[in-house]
Design an enzyme around this catalytic site. Sequence first.
Site, PDB file in Angstrom:
ATOM      1  N   ASP A 159       0.850  -1.186   0.000  1.00 61.10           N
ATOM      2  CA  ASP A 159       0.000   0.000   0.000  1.00 61.10           C
ATOM      3  C   ASP A 159       0.891   1.243   0.000  1.00 61.10           C
ATOM      4  OD1 ASP A 159      -3.237   0.501   1.004  1.00 61.10           O
ATOM      5  OD2 ASP A 159      -1.855   2.189   1.060  1.00 61.10           O
ATOM      6  N   ILE A 160       0.483   2.251  -0.760  1.00 62.23           N
ATOM      7  CA  ILE A 160       1.297   3.474  -0.888  1.00 62.23           C
ATOM      8  C   ILE A 160       1.236   4.325   0.386  1.00 62.23           C
ATOM      9  CG2 ILE A 160      -0.428   5.038  -1.903  1.00 62.23           C
ATOM     10  CD1 ILE A 160       1.684   5.736  -4.052  1.00 62.23           C
ATOM     11  N   GLY A 182     -15.784   2.376   3.722  1.00 59.59           N
ATOM     12  CA  GLY A 182     -14.432   2.914   3.593  1.00 59.59           C
ATOM     13  C   GLY A 182     -13.708   2.515   2.327  1.00 59.59           C
ATOM     14  N   GLN A 183     -14.448   1.989   1.328  1.00 59.20           N
ATOM     15  CA  GLN A 183     -13.809   1.596   0.070  1.00 59.20           C
ATOM     16  C   GLN A 183     -13.642   2.823  -0.822  1.00 59.20           C
ATOM     17  OE1 GLN A 183     -15.846  -1.535  -2.092  1.00 59.20           O
ATOM     18  NE2 GLN A 183     -14.143  -1.807  -3.512  1.00 59.20           N
ATOM     19  N   HIS A 216      -9.899  -5.519  -3.052  1.00 62.11           N
ATOM     20  CA  HIS A 216      -8.556  -5.708  -2.502  1.00 62.11           C
ATOM     21  C   HIS A 216      -8.665  -6.095  -1.039  1.00 62.11           C
ATOM     22  CE1 HIS A 216      -9.778  -1.482  -2.399  1.00 62.11           C
ATOM     23  NE2 HIS A 216      -9.209  -1.399  -1.206  1.00 62.11           N
ATOM     24  N   HIS A 258      -6.806  -5.833   2.365  1.00 61.40           N
ATOM     25  CA  HIS A 258      -5.710  -5.202   3.094  1.00 61.40           C
ATOM     26  C   HIS A 258      -5.147  -6.264   4.036  1.00 61.40           C
ATOM     27  CE1 HIS A 258      -6.804  -0.845   2.336  1.00 61.40           C
ATOM     28  NE2 HIS A 258      -7.990  -1.367   2.124  1.00 61.40           N
TER      29      HIS A 258
HETATM   30  P1  5GP Z   1      -9.700   1.312   0.212  1.00 61.00           P
HETATM   31  O1  5GP Z   1      -9.799   2.672   0.844  1.00 61.00           O
HETATM   32  O2  5GP Z   1     -10.398   1.281  -1.145  1.00 61.00           O
HETATM   33  O3  5GP Z   1     -10.107   0.172   1.096  1.00 61.00           O
HETATM   34  O4  5GP Z   1      -8.168   1.057  -0.037  1.00 61.00           O
HETATM   35  C1  5GP Z   1      -7.462   1.649  -1.080  1.00 61.00           C
HETATM   36  C2  5GP Z   1      -6.020   1.597  -0.687  1.00 61.00           C
HETATM   37  O5  5GP Z   1      -5.247   1.840  -1.850  1.00 61.00           O
HETATM   38  C3  5GP Z   1      -5.634   2.664   0.339  1.00 61.00           C
HETATM   39  O6  5GP Z   1      -5.087   2.036   1.490  1.00 61.00           O
HETATM   40  C4  5GP Z   1      -4.600   3.507  -0.408  1.00 61.00           C
HETATM   41  O7  5GP Z   1      -3.545   3.939   0.419  1.00 61.00           O
HETATM   42  C5  5GP Z   1      -4.123   2.590  -1.488  1.00 61.00           C
HETATM   43  N1  5GP Z   1      -3.689   3.271  -2.689  1.00 61.00           N
HETATM   44  C6  5GP Z   1      -4.288   4.318  -3.298  1.00 61.00           C
HETATM   45  N2  5GP Z   1      -3.624   4.670  -4.395  1.00 61.00           N
HETATM   46  C7  5GP Z   1      -2.569   3.817  -4.498  1.00 61.00           C
HETATM   47  C8  5GP Z   1      -1.499   3.686  -5.449  1.00 61.00           C
HETATM   48  O8  5GP Z   1      -1.388   4.406  -6.429  1.00 61.00           O
HETATM   49  N3  5GP Z   1      -0.598   2.697  -5.208  1.00 61.00           N
HETATM   50  C9  5GP Z   1      -0.686   1.865  -4.135  1.00 61.00           C
HETATM   51  N4  5GP Z   1       0.270   0.939  -4.002  1.00 61.00           N
HETATM   52  N5  5GP Z   1      -1.670   1.958  -3.226  1.00 61.00           N
HETATM   53  C10 5GP Z   1      -2.600   2.921  -3.414  1.00 61.00           C
END
Ligand code: 5GP
Length: 112
Positions: A31-32, A91-92, A98, A100
């Site tokens: 994760d970034i 929170g998506q 994906h 986590h």
């Molecule tokens: P969500 O909020 O959809 O559950 O998780 C999305 C995740 O993707 C977040 O934890 C966010 O930090 C990560 N993320 C967003 N943009 C990027 C990216 O460009 N590269 C990577 N490696 N992770 C990303």
Amino acid sequence: VDPDCLFCGIVAGTVAAHRVREDEWTLAFDDIVPQAPVHVLVIPRAHIRDITDLAADAATSTAVMAAIREVVLQLAVEDFRVVFNTGVQGGQHVFHVHAHVLAGRPFTWPPG
Ligand code: 5GP
Ligand code: ZN
């Protein structure tokens, strides 16, 4: 492949990511914005929106679960948390399913 999807871009290699593990069906990358010392995202290569749609695809579901197991074995973490944020209120933010995989610190309950 969804041309507007960030994680499809990571699968395709047009968006850079630090890949942790990959196989025919799945990809795992850091994760970034890591929320723990280990924060890996495990995704199917196929563009599937969320865990509800993933659950309807038995083969891909199994591949993602197996990939999660392989990642935790590879990283040698014993205690960890797996989260599938689902929907806006869940929170998506990225609508390519994906997992986590978080490890390396204690986690509290209830989550935020
Ligand atoms: P969500 O909020 O959809 O559950 O998780 C999305 C995740 O993707 C977040 O934890 C966010 O930090 C990560 N993320 C967003 N943009 C990027 C990216 O460009 N590269 C990577 N490696 N992770 C990303
Ligand atoms: Zn996608």
